[in-house]
Design a protein around this motif. Sequence first.
Motif, PDB file in Angstrom:
ATOM      1  N   VAL A  19       5.412 -41.513  43.096  1.00  0.00           N
ATOM      2  CA  VAL A  19       4.546 -42.367  43.914  1.00  0.00           C
ATOM      3  C   VAL A  19       4.417 -41.794  45.326  1.00  0.00           C
ATOM      4  O   VAL A  19       3.310 -41.690  45.880  1.00  0.00           O
ATOM      5  CB  VAL A  19       5.094 -43.807  43.964  1.00  0.00           C
ATOM      6  CG1 VAL A  19       4.364 -44.628  45.024  1.00  0.00           C
ATOM      7  CG2 VAL A  19       4.946 -44.477  42.602  1.00  0.00           C
ATOM      8  N   ILE A  20       5.553 -41.397  45.905  1.00  0.00           N
ATOM      9  CA  ILE A  20       5.526 -40.834  47.258  1.00  0.00           C
ATOM     10  C   ILE A  20       4.740 -39.524  47.288  1.00  0.00           C
ATOM     11  O   ILE A  20       3.907 -39.295  48.173  1.00  0.00           O
ATOM     12  CB  ILE A  20       6.962 -40.609  47.771  1.00  0.00           C
ATOM     13  CG1 ILE A  20       7.717 -41.934  47.850  1.00  0.00           C
ATOM     14  CG2 ILE A  20       6.941 -39.938  49.143  1.00  0.00           C
ATOM     15  CD1 ILE A  20       9.184 -41.784  48.194  1.00  0.00           C
ATOM     16  N   SER A  21       4.996 -38.667  46.309  1.00  0.00           N
ATOM     17  CA  SER A  21       4.344 -37.357  46.306  1.00  0.00           C
ATOM     18  C   SER A  21       2.848 -37.459  46.022  1.00  0.00           C
ATOM     19  O   SER A  21       2.056 -36.672  46.556  1.00  0.00           O
ATOM     20  CB  SER A  21       5.017 -36.435  45.281  1.00  0.00           C
ATOM     21  OG  SER A  21       4.925 -36.974  43.974  1.00  0.00           O
ATOM     22  N   VAL A  22       2.446 -38.421  45.196  1.00  0.00           N
ATOM     23  CA  VAL A  22       1.010 -38.599  44.933  1.00  0.00           C
ATOM     24  C   VAL A  22       0.295 -39.090  46.187  1.00  0.00           C
ATOM     25  O   VAL A  22      -0.827 -38.653  46.495  1.00  0.00           O
ATOM     26  CB  VAL A  22       0.797 -39.566  43.755  1.00  0.00           C
ATOM     27  CG1 VAL A  22      -0.663 -39.992  43.660  1.00  0.00           C
ATOM     28  CG2 VAL A  22       1.220 -38.908  42.446  1.00  0.00           C
ATOM     29  N   LEU A  23       0.940 -39.994  46.923  1.00  0.00           N
ATOM     30  CA  LEU A  23       0.359 -40.430  48.197  1.00  0.00           C
ATOM     31  C   LEU A  23       0.214 -39.249  49.151  1.00  0.00           C
ATOM     32  O   LEU A  23      -0.815 -39.106  49.835  1.00  0.00           O
ATOM     33  CB  LEU A  23       1.236 -41.518  48.826  1.00  0.00           C
ATOM     34  CG  LEU A  23       1.239 -42.882  48.127  1.00  0.00           C
ATOM     35  CD1 LEU A  23       2.240 -43.811  48.801  1.00  0.00           C
ATOM     36  CD2 LEU A  23      -0.152 -43.500  48.137  1.00  0.00           C
ATOM     37  N   PHE A  24       1.240 -38.392  49.185  1.00  0.00           N
ATOM     38  CA  PHE A  24       1.143 -37.199  50.027  1.00  0.00           C
ATOM     39  C   PHE A  24       0.015 -36.288  49.555  1.00  0.00           C
ATOM     40  O   PHE A  24      -0.717 -35.714  50.376  1.00  0.00           O
ATOM     41  CB  PHE A  24       2.461 -36.426  50.013  1.00  0.00           C
ATOM     42  CG  PHE A  24       2.321 -35.014  50.508  1.00  0.00           C
ATOM     43  CD1 PHE A  24       2.138 -34.749  51.855  1.00  0.00           C
ATOM     44  CD2 PHE A  24       2.340 -33.949  49.615  1.00  0.00           C
ATOM     45  CE1 PHE A  24       1.985 -33.447  52.312  1.00  0.00           C
ATOM     46  CE2 PHE A  24       2.186 -32.651  50.061  1.00  0.00           C
ATOM     47  CZ  PHE A  24       2.009 -32.398  51.414  1.00  0.00           C
ATOM     48  N   MET A  25      -0.124 -36.151  48.244  1.00  0.00           N
ATOM     49  CA  MET A  25      -1.165 -35.286  47.703  1.00  0.00           C
ATOM     50  C   MET A  25      -2.551 -35.758  48.148  1.00  0.00           C
ATOM     51  O   MET A  25      -3.392 -34.952  48.568  1.00  0.00           O
ATOM     52  CB  MET A  25      -1.083 -35.261  46.177  1.00  0.00           C
ATOM     53  CG  MET A  25      -2.143 -34.413  45.502  1.00  0.00           C
ATOM     54  SD  MET A  25      -1.930 -34.355  43.703  1.00  0.00           S
ATOM     55  CE  MET A  25      -2.123 -36.094  43.292  1.00  0.00           C
ATOM     56  N   ILE A  26      -2.778 -37.057  48.083  1.00  0.00           N
ATOM     57  CA  ILE A  26      -4.084 -37.603  48.464  1.00  0.00           C
ATOM     58  C   ILE A  26      -4.346 -37.403  49.958  1.00  0.00           C
ATOM     59  O   ILE A  26      -5.385 -36.874  50.368  1.00  0.00           O
ATOM     60  CB  ILE A  26      -4.166 -39.093  48.088  1.00  0.00           C
ATOM     61  CG1 ILE A  26      -4.083 -39.258  46.565  1.00  0.00           C
ATOM     62  CG2 ILE A  26      -5.455 -39.715  48.625  1.00  0.00           C
ATOM     63  CD1 ILE A  26      -3.973 -40.698  46.113  1.00  0.00           C
ATOM     64  N   VAL A  27      -3.372 -37.829  50.776  1.00  0.00           N
ATOM     65  CA  VAL A  27      -3.554 -37.723  52.228  1.00  0.00           C
ATOM     66  C   VAL A  27      -3.563 -36.261  52.665  1.00  0.00           C
ATOM     67  O   VAL A  27      -4.288 -35.883  53.599  1.00  0.00           O
ATOM     68  CB  VAL A  27      -2.448 -38.506  52.959  1.00  0.00           C
ATOM     69  CG1 VAL A  27      -2.632 -38.412  54.468  1.00  0.00           C
ATOM     70  CG2 VAL A  27      -2.449 -39.963  52.528  1.00  0.00           C
ATOM     71  N   GLY A  28      -2.777 -35.424  51.986  1.00  0.00           N
ATOM     72  CA  GLY A  28      -2.752 -34.007  52.331  1.00  0.00           C
ATOM     73  C   GLY A  28      -4.088 -33.328  52.098  1.00  0.00           C
ATOM     74  O   GLY A  28      -4.536 -32.521  52.920  1.00  0.00           O
ATOM     75  N   LEU A  55      -3.741 -25.221  57.088  1.00  0.00           N
ATOM     76  CA  LEU A  55      -4.684 -25.360  55.976  1.00  0.00           C
ATOM     77  C   LEU A  55      -4.031 -24.962  54.654  1.00  0.00           C
ATOM     78  O   LEU A  55      -4.192 -25.646  53.633  1.00  0.00           O
ATOM     79  CB  LEU A  55      -5.927 -24.508  56.232  1.00  0.00           C
ATOM     80  CG  LEU A  55      -6.915 -25.046  57.270  1.00  0.00           C
ATOM     81  CD1 LEU A  55      -7.942 -23.983  57.629  1.00  0.00           C
ATOM     82  CD2 LEU A  55      -7.612 -26.293  56.738  1.00  0.00           C
ATOM     83  N   ALA A  56      -3.301 -23.854  54.675  1.00  0.00           N
ATOM     84  CA  ALA A  56      -2.626 -23.409  53.455  1.00  0.00           C
ATOM     85  C   ALA A  56      -1.587 -24.429  53.003  1.00  0.00           C
ATOM     86  O   ALA A  56      -1.451 -24.718  51.806  1.00  0.00           O
ATOM     87  CB  ALA A  56      -1.967 -22.050  53.695  1.00  0.00           C
ATOM     88  N   ALA A  57      -0.862 -24.998  53.966  1.00  0.00           N
ATOM     89  CA  ALA A  57       0.163 -25.988  53.623  1.00  0.00           C
ATOM     90  C   ALA A  57      -0.463 -27.244  53.029  1.00  0.00           C
ATOM     91  O   ALA A  57       0.034 -27.792  52.039  1.00  0.00           O
ATOM     92  CB  ALA A  57       0.974 -26.341  54.869  1.00  0.00           C
ATOM     93  N   CYS A  58      -1.566 -27.701  53.617  1.00  0.00           N
ATOM     94  CA  CYS A  58      -2.209 -28.934  53.148  1.00  0.00           C
ATOM     95  C   CYS A  58      -2.896 -28.756  51.801  1.00  0.00           C
ATOM     96  O   CYS A  58      -3.191 -29.752  51.127  1.00  0.00           O
ATOM     97  CB  CYS A  58      -3.228 -29.426  54.177  1.00  0.00           C
ATOM     98  SG  CYS A  58      -2.490 -30.109  55.661  1.00  0.00           S
TER      99      CYS A  58
END
Length: 200
Positions: A19-28, A55-58
């Motif tokens: 859940v946390i990582s998916v939220l990061f994926m979306i916002v990232g 940019l590469a990190a996001c």
Amino acid sequence: MARLGGRTALWIFWFISTVISVLFMIVGLITFVNLTNVQWNEEAGDLGAQLNGALAACFMAPVLVAVLDLSAMLILAKKTYALSGTGLSYGFLTASYLWAAIFLLLTGTTLTSVKHWTAAFEQSLLWTDSNTREFTAATVLAFLSVGGYLAMFGVLLGCHRSVKAGQMTMDEVEDRIRTLPMSDVSHQASPGPQAWSNGV
């Protein structure tokens, strides 16, 4: 009971970290698009030209998160249903959570290092207060994902014995085959030595 507890803990921590990582994926990914707009904006000047690392990190971090979360779901589902013990895939998954946590730590550090530039970006018409909040959220979620992945890494290590102990024996495999309809049994592998001896 122990094997049920071990697998239950794995699924609980997988769900929380996912859940946390998916939220990061979306916002990232949203932050990646925002930074791309700034980089191509002439008003950003030299700052825009220095955004390649962010940019590469996001972009790469969300891709890594998506691959790992999906792979973890498939591997854990197989271990839960087939009771196949640990094996190579379990070890690979455990190591993957560790290096993914390290990668996300670098991602959060990279975003933190350019956070002070957002004040200059706000002078551009393409960067708003909402973009700054999204940038901050991506940074925070990256560090939270590090914690979630490290927790999952620890749980995978801690549940190693219970998952391995849950591996099905030959007798359990034969019992499962006997409970299947005859049409399904014909598609199974040939029975083990004990089954042949029982037939004789």
